[in-house]
Design an enzyme around this catalytic site. Structure first.
Site, mmCIF file in Angstrom:
data_model
loop_
_atom_site.group_PDB
_atom_site.id
_atom_site.type_symbol
_atom_site.label_atom_id
_atom_site.label_comp_id
_atom_site.label_asym_id
_atom_site.label_seq_id
_atom_site.Cartn_x
_atom_site.Cartn_y
_atom_site.Cartn_z
ATOM 1 N N GLU A 46 0.827 -1.213 0.000
ATOM 2 C CA GLU A 46 0.000 0.000 0.000
ATOM 3 C C GLU A 46 0.860 1.262 0.000
ATOM 4 O O GLU A 46 0.544 2.235 -0.665
ATOM 5 C CB GLU A 46 -0.942 0.017 1.211
ATOM 6 N N TYR A 129 -6.561 6.220 4.379
ATOM 7 C CA TYR A 129 -6.700 5.260 3.283
ATOM 8 C C TYR A 129 -5.920 3.968 3.578
ATOM 9 O O TYR A 129 -6.461 2.861 3.522
ATOM 10 C CB TYR A 129 -6.206 5.888 1.965
ATOM 11 N N ASP A 147 -9.788 6.045 -2.655
ATOM 12 C CA ASP A 147 -8.622 6.584 -3.356
ATOM 13 C C ASP A 147 -9.066 7.081 -4.725
ATOM 14 O O ASP A 147 -10.270 7.165 -5.002
ATOM 15 C CB ASP A 147 -7.519 5.516 -3.480
#
Ligand code: SF4
Length: 367
Positions: A46, A129, A147
Site C-alpha cells: 500500500e 486510506y 482513493d
C-alpha cells in the site's frame, strides 16, 4: 449532505457489493501480496502503491521483500539502504516514513502490527486510506477505502456533483463508500473497488461496454462519463528552475546531500541553484563562486531537461566542468566512478542526466 444519489440509482449495498465482489472473484489481479493477507506485505504494498501504478510499484515491492523479508529486517536497516532501494520511485518521504513505522512496530508494538484502523493511524506515514486498507484486508474491519480509483468509480456511478478536491466532497464520497461496503467481506470489497477502478472504470477510455455495473451507471445513462469525477479546480503546477554544477576532477564528480526538508530530502545530488524565475547569467556565476568554481566559461551545459514532480514542473540544466585542481567545500563528497555512485540514493532527474554516462564518455553530454 444526504446520500440521495444512492437511492436514486439503485438499491443500497447488497446488489452493488454482490455485483462487485462477483466480478472481483473472477477478475482480480494476481498480485504477490495477495497470496497471504500478512499485514507487513499489505502495508508495504500500500505504501509503495501510493501515487504509483501497480506495474511501476511491483518490482520495488519484490525488491523490498527480498531485502527485508520481515518488519524487523526493515526496522534494522539504515535509512540510506531504504532510500537506495526506493530510488526512482519518487515521493521519498514515503520511504522515510516506511522505515520509521517499521521501527515503531518493533519498539512500540512488540513487532506485532496494530489490528484496528484507529491504532494503525498511529504509524508514521499511515493515513486513513492505508489504515482502512490494512484493517479491512488483514483484520476484516468494515472500513471503506477511498482513493483515486474509488472517486472515479463512485463519481461516475452515482453522477456525484460534489468536487473531489473539497472537504465536503471528500466527506460525501467517504460516506457513500461506507454505506456500500460489504460488512462480511470488507477486504474483498475494498480490493474490488480498487481493481475495478484501475482496470474497468479507468480514467481514459473506460470499458463501459463490458462493465457489469453499466445498467446502474448514472454517468453512462446521461452520456457524461467524461464529466466525473468533478474537480473544483485544475491543479496548478509551479515551474522551478534548477541549475546543477557537475564538477569533474580526475574522472570523478562531487555530490552533496540535500537538506532534510524540501524536494528530494536527504538524497544526494550535485551542487545547485534553484529559482522560481529563469536563472540569469549573473546568478549562475555568483552561485558557482559559492561552490568554489571561479570560471564557468569552460562548462558544457545540457538541457533544459523537463522533469515533472506532483505539484511542480522542473526545468533543469546541468553544467559539466572539468577542474583538475578543484578544492571541494566540506559538504561535498567525491565519487570516483559509477560503482561508487551506486551506493548513493539519487533523484530520478539526476539519474536521467547520469544515464548519459559522463564517467565513461566525457564528451557525451545531454545538449
Ligand atoms: Fe465506469 Fe463505464 Fe462502468 Fe459507468 S459504465 S461504472 S463509467 S466503466
Amino acid at each position: 449532505m444526504e446520500l440521495k444519489h444512492l437511492t436514486s440509482v439503485f438499491t443500497l449495498s447488497t446488489p452493488f457489493s454482490a455485483l462487485l465482489i462477483n466480478w472481483y472473484s473472477k477478475r482480480k489481479r494476481p498480485l504477490p501480496w495477495r497470496k497471504s493477507n500478512a499485514p507487513y506485505r499489505i502495508w508495504l504494498s500500500e505504501i509503495i502503491l501510493q501515487q504509483t501504478r501497480v506495474e511501476q510499484g511491483l518490482p520495488y515491492y519484490m525488491r523490498f521483500i527480498h531485502a527485508f523479508p520481515t518488519v524487523e529486517n526493515l526496522a534494522n536497516a539504515s535509512e540510506e539502504e531504504v532510500l537506495k532501494l526506493w530510488q526512482g520511485l519518487g515521493y521519498y518521504s514515503r520511504a522515510r516514513n516506511l522505515h520509521k513505522a517499521a521501527q515503531q512496530i518493533v519498539h512500540d508494538f512488540n513487532g506485532d502490527f496494530p489490528t484496528s484502523c484507529q491504532e494503525l493511524l498511529k504509524l508514521k506515514g499511515v493515513g486513513p486510506y492505508t489504515a482502512a486498507a490494512i484493517a479491512s484486508i488483514c483484520f476484516n474491519e468494515p472500513v471503506a477505502v477511498v482513493d483515486g480509483n474509488v472517486f472515479r468509480l463512485l463519481g461516475r456511478l452515482f453522477a456525484i456533483d460534489s468536487p473531489i478536491d473539497t472537504a465536503k466532497g471528500k466527506a460525501l464520497y467517504q460516506q457513500t463508500a461506507n454505506k456500500l461496503i460489504d460488512k462480511t467481506q470488507p477486504g474483498d470489497f475494498n480490493q474490488a473497488m480498487m481493481d475495478f477502478g484501475a482496470t474497468v472504470c479507468t480514467p481514459r477510455n473506460p470499458r463501459c461496454m463490458e462493465c457489469p455495473l453499466q445498467p446502474h451507471c448514472a454517468a453512462w445513462a446521461t452520456n457524461s462519463v467524461k464529466v466525473y469525477p468533478v474537480k473544483s479546480k485544475s491543479s496548478i503546477t509551479k515551474p522551478l528552475f534548477l541549475h546543477f554544477f557537475v564538477i569533474r576532477k580526475n574522472g570523478g564528480v562531487f555530490l552533496r546531500q540535500r537538506p532534510e526538508k524540501g524536494i528530494w530530502a536527504n538524497l544526494f545530488d550535485f551542487p545547485s541553484i534553484s529559482s522560481f524565475d529563469k536563472i540569469s547569467e549573473d546568478q549562475l556565476s555568483s552561485a558557482a563562486t559559492t561552490f568554489g568554481i571561479e570560471d564557468l566559461s569552460g562548462a558544457k551545459t545540457s538541457g533544459p531537461i523537463k522533469h515533472q514532480l506532483t505539484h511542480r514542473k522542473i526545468m533543469a540544466e546541468f553544467s559539466l566542468i572539468d577542474l583538475p585542481e578543484f578544492e571541494p567545500t566540506p559538504e561535498m563528497t567525491f565519487i570516483s566512478g559509477p560503482a561508487a555512485l551506486r551506493a548513493y540514493p539519487l533523484p530520478k532527474l539526476v539519474e536521467r542526466y547520469l544515464s548519459n554516462e559522463i564517467f565513461t564518455h566525457p564528451k557525451k553530454i545531454v545538449t
